[in-house]
Design an enzyme around this catalytic site. Structure first.
Site, short mmCIF file in Angstrom:
data_model
loop_
_atom_site.label_atom_id
_atom_site.label_comp_id
_atom_site.label_asym_id
_atom_site.label_seq_id
_atom_site.Cartn_x
_atom_site.Cartn_y
_atom_site.Cartn_z
N SER A 1 57.06 -5.54 63.45
CA SER A 1 56.33 -6.63 62.29
C SER A 1 54.96 -6.67 62.39
CB SER A 1 57.06 -7.77 62.25
OG SER A 1 58.69 -7.34 61.86
N HIS B 1 55.41 -14.38 59.85
CA HIS B 1 56.65 -14.81 60.68
C HIS B 1 56.87 -14.36 62.05
CE1 HIS B 1 57.82 -10.37 59.67
NE2 HIS B 1 58.56 -10.27 60.88
N ASP C 1 53.58 -13.57 53.80
CA ASP C 1 53.54 -13.14 55.23
C ASP C 1 52.49 -12.59 55.75
OD1 ASP C 1 55.32 -12.86 57.41
OD2 ASP C 1 56.42 -11.44 56.86
#
Length: 357
Positions: free
Chosen positions: A202, A94, A124
């Site tokens: 992230s 992402h 992911d």
């Protein structure tokens, strides 16, 4: 200047105590003892690991209003880490989703254009590659997530809000959490931590107290969008299984049984045991060759088909469960299915094929 301000200044200027000021040397420094063992370990982990952590800038295309020229502009930032000296960098899918390109900035602030090697949105995970000198690339040591324990110390290094090389600490708060990926597939075995994870973290590494990679920070649970002490990481055992396959194949080549399963409502309606009730079996696929049959509608009602209740002795209740287990294998591998049909249970060995998707 206001009258009150003038009077205030005048009073202080006329104060006798301020006319003869005493000497004011700097305060003496109080010696401290040695750093605590925990502090020393924090410092050691950061010094050893931070050169492996990178800043990732996702780029998007923008057309200039006047010239109509198209150029790449930053559209978001995230974190990643060096996987090997060949220049592979791991991050969350992402972080680069929808981007037209990306740049990777190393800890020494040198910056490189990144190429996408492969991605697996269901977990992911994405792998980029940069053409940096091998001497600048320090891969993180890889640990294990299967033997983690709640309460052990963890470290997160990343770029929260664009503030690169930020260290936060915490503990493993819980294990085996379920994280929803960008494709709404469930990532099982997630690590929950109270180490502060914020937007920009992230794709960064979650480390144990030995400085080994144990997870990839991927999500936070927060009403405000900032850290609320509940962060999640993809377990390293998943990462270490997927990343080599992305490097090798450029994508996650799924193994396939050649079946389509129903949801739990089918099992409830037909009074079936927990498992994957087969609604379709692909002609000439692995399951068909092994003799598996789907549920069908006949003249006198439902014709009994097969329910897959376990794969390699690991219980499965949904298609998502079954896909998760199968993804640990590769096309051409054999697996053993536990199959229920009309009250009888049997085991059947099936050789997996390559998925068409």
């Amino acid at each position: 200047m206001r009258l009150s301000t003038v009077l205030f200044v005048a009073l202080f200027a006329l104060s006798p105590s301020l006319q003869a000021r005493p000497a004011a040397p700097p305060r003496a420094i109080t010696p401290r003892g040695p750093l605590a063992a925990e502090e020393l370990n924090n410092i050691a982990v950061f010094k050893a690991s931070s050169p492996s952590v990178v800043n990732i800038t996702a780029l998007g295309l923008e057309r200039d209003f006047f010239s109509l020229d198209v150029q790449q502009v930053p559209q978001g930032t995230g974190t990643g880490f060096v996987w090997d000296v060949q220049g592979h960098v791991v991050t969350n899918f992402h972080v680069i989703q929808g981007a037209s390109g990306a740049r990777v900035t190393l800890a020494d602030q040198s910056s490189y254009k990144a190429e996408l090697v492969g991605a697996f949105p269901d977990r992911d995970i994405a792998v980029l590659k940069i053409a940096a000198p091998a001497a600048k690339l320090r891969a993180l040591p890889v640990g294990s997530s299967r033997d983690l324990q709640v309460g052990q110390k963890v470290y997160a290094i990343g770029n929260p809000f664009g503030l690169d090389q930020t260290l936060t600490t915490g503990i493993v708060s819980a294990l085996n959490r379920e994280i929803e990926s960008v494709t709404r597939r469930t990532i099982k075995g997630g690590i929950q931590t109270d180490a502060a994870i914020n937007p920009g973290n992230s794709g960064g590494p979650l480390l144990d107290s030995a400085g080994r990679l144990i997870g990839v920070n991927t999500a936070i649970f927060s009403p405000s969008g900032a850290s609320a002490g509940i962060g999640f990481a993809i377990p390293v055992d998943e990462v270490n299984r997927i990343v080599p396959r992305l490097i090798r194949d450029g994508r996650m080549v799924r193994p396939s049984l050649g079946v389509t399963g129903g949801g739990a409502e089918i099992n409830r309606a037909l009074g079936l045991p927990k498992g994957v009730a087969l609604l379709r079996v692909q002609r000439n696929g692995p399951a068909a060759r092994a003799g598996l049959k789907p549920f069908t509608r006949g003249d006198n009602g439902i014709v009994q088909g097969d329910v897959i209740t376990a794969v390699d002795d690991e219980a499965v209740e949904t298609m998502d469960d079954m896909l998760t287990v199968l993804e640990r294998l590769e096309p051409g591998n054999p697996c053993t299915l536990t199959i229920w049909r009309a009250g009888a249970t049997r085991k059947q060995t099936v050789t997996l094929a390559e998925s068409e998707d």
